[in-house]
Scaffold this motif. Structure first.
Motif, PDB file in Angstrom:
ATOM      1  N   TYR A 114       0.848  -1.188   0.000  1.00 47.65           N
ATOM      2  CA  TYR A 114       0.000   0.000   0.000  1.00 47.65           C
ATOM      3  C   TYR A 114       0.888   1.244   0.000  1.00 47.65           C
ATOM      4  CZ  TYR A 114      -4.106  -2.774   1.486  1.00 47.65           C
ATOM      5  OH  TYR A 114      -5.147  -3.676   1.571  1.00 47.65           O
ATOM      6  N   GLN A 145       0.602   5.128   1.400  1.00 45.26           N
ATOM      7  CA  GLN A 145      -0.194   6.004   2.253  1.00 45.26           C
ATOM      8  C   GLN A 145       0.414   7.405   2.241  1.00 45.26           C
ATOM      9  OE1 GLN A 145      -0.631   4.966   6.440  1.00 45.26           O
ATOM     10  NE2 GLN A 145      -2.596   6.021   6.527  1.00 45.26           N
ATOM     11  N   GLN A 184      -4.042  10.715   4.323  1.00 40.09           N
ATOM     12  CA  GLN A 184      -4.950   9.893   3.534  1.00 40.09           C
ATOM     13  C   GLN A 184      -4.929   8.449   4.022  1.00 40.09           C
ATOM     14  OE1 GLN A 184      -4.295  10.291  -0.691  1.00 40.09           O
ATOM     15  NE2 GLN A 184      -4.019  12.511  -0.574  1.00 40.09           N
ATOM     16  N   GLY A 185      -5.901   7.690   3.577  1.00 38.62           N
ATOM     17  CA  GLY A 185      -5.916   6.266   3.858  1.00 38.62           C
ATOM     18  C   GLY A 185      -4.987   5.510   2.927  1.00 38.62           C
ATOM     19  N   PRO A 186      -4.595   4.318   3.304  1.00 42.86           N
ATOM     20  CA  PRO A 186      -3.730   3.514   2.427  1.00 42.86           C
ATOM     21  C   PRO A 186      -4.406   3.209   1.089  1.00 42.86           C
ATOM     22  CG  PRO A 186      -3.812   2.598   4.651  1.00 42.86           C
ATOM     23  CD  PRO A 186      -4.884   3.634   4.578  1.00 42.86           C
ATOM     24  N   LEU A 202      -4.102   0.619  -2.175  1.00 43.68           N
ATOM     25  CA  LEU A 202      -3.468  -0.623  -2.621  1.00 43.68           C
ATOM     26  C   LEU A 202      -2.704  -0.393  -3.919  1.00 43.68           C
ATOM     27  CD1 LEU A 202      -3.199  -3.720  -2.172  1.00 43.68           C
ATOM     28  CD2 LEU A 202      -5.123  -3.965  -3.762  1.00 43.68           C
ATOM     29  N   LEU A 262       3.388   0.734   2.974  1.00 45.23           N
ATOM     30  CA  LEU A 262       2.987  -0.296   3.921  1.00 45.23           C
ATOM     31  C   LEU A 262       2.909  -1.647   3.247  1.00 45.23           C
ATOM     32  CD1 LEU A 262       0.053   1.713   5.513  1.00 45.23           C
ATOM     33  CD2 LEU A 262       2.110   1.037   6.746  1.00 45.23           C
TER      34      LEU A 262
END
Lengths: 118, 111
Positions: free
Chosen positions: A35, A37, A41-43, A45, A91
């Protein structure tokens, strides 16, 4: 049980340079995810592996990003050449369940690699 | 494209109070929803999940509610503690494939 390992934890490079990140998932986990990030913000994919095969890489910028999981265990993510907008935390996560399963597929995340591109 | 979003970017609560974090999703085909907690410098950590055939699921001090009619998801934390301070993400999953994360809500717990 050891968690997902990632290295390095931090990396600072200049734009147009290359960088590689390494991930070792939880032992026995078939599925591995990378991921991106961006701060605040959100991760998102980038790529998903099932064993050593790619399941989804639709959001991977393939002109500069590449990833491999040759033996179906650990994985590397490479950026070549890096751009300023690649600054983010990368991530890695793994899960034990395969596809097409009715069992919940909890993902376990590593601590991430914080990349700064100057 | 379809995405998962959150109503509030930040939430501040008093220690001991209950917290409610809300999330809206737009993909009616999503069948699995997850809440994650992310502390500073760490990766997201699974909190609780729920499948689309349920409307409520309880864990230890946490409850997830799913309203498919209005495509809304919420996370309730009972007796919020300082250790609950973090960013909370809802995420949706369709058919076991790609997990889509929302932008996150930062929870501050005041002592």
């Amino acid at each position: 049980e050891a968690g997902v390992a990632q290295s390095p934890r931090y990396k600072i490079i200049e734009k147009r340079q290359s960088v590689a990140f390494w991930c070792n998932p939880i032992s026995g986990h078939a599925t591995l995810y990378w991921y991106q990030q961006i701060l605040g913000q959100g991760p998102k994919l980038l790529i998903q592996f099932q064993n050593n095969g790619v399941v989804d890489d639709s959001q991977l910028p393939k002109d500069r990003f590449s990833a491999e999981r040759l033996k179906g265990v650990d994985s590397t993510l490479k950026i070549q050449p890096a751009k300023l907008e690649d600054s983010a935390v990368y991530l890695c996560a793994s899960s034990s369940q395969g596809l097409w399963t009715s069992v919940n597929n909890e993902q376990f995340f590593g601590p991430g690699t914080r990349l700064t591109v100057l | 494209g379809e995405s998962v979003g959150l109503h509030l970017p930040t939430l501040s609560v008093q220690e001991g109070d209950n917290s409610i974090i809300n999330c809206a999703y737009s993909n009616s085909a999503s069948d699995y929803f997850i809440w994650y907690k992310q502390e500073s410098g760490k990766g997201p950590q699974f909190i609780i999940d729920i499948r689309s055939n349920m409307d409520k699921r309880q864990g230890q001090r946490v409850t997830v509610l799913l309203n498919k009619t209005v495509k809304h998801l919420s996370l309730q934390i009972a007796a919020t503690q300082p250790g609950d301070s973090a960013v909370y993400f809802c995420a949706e999953n369709t058919g076991g494939f790609k997990t889509i994360f929302g932008a996150g809500t930062r929870l501050f717990v005041k002592a």
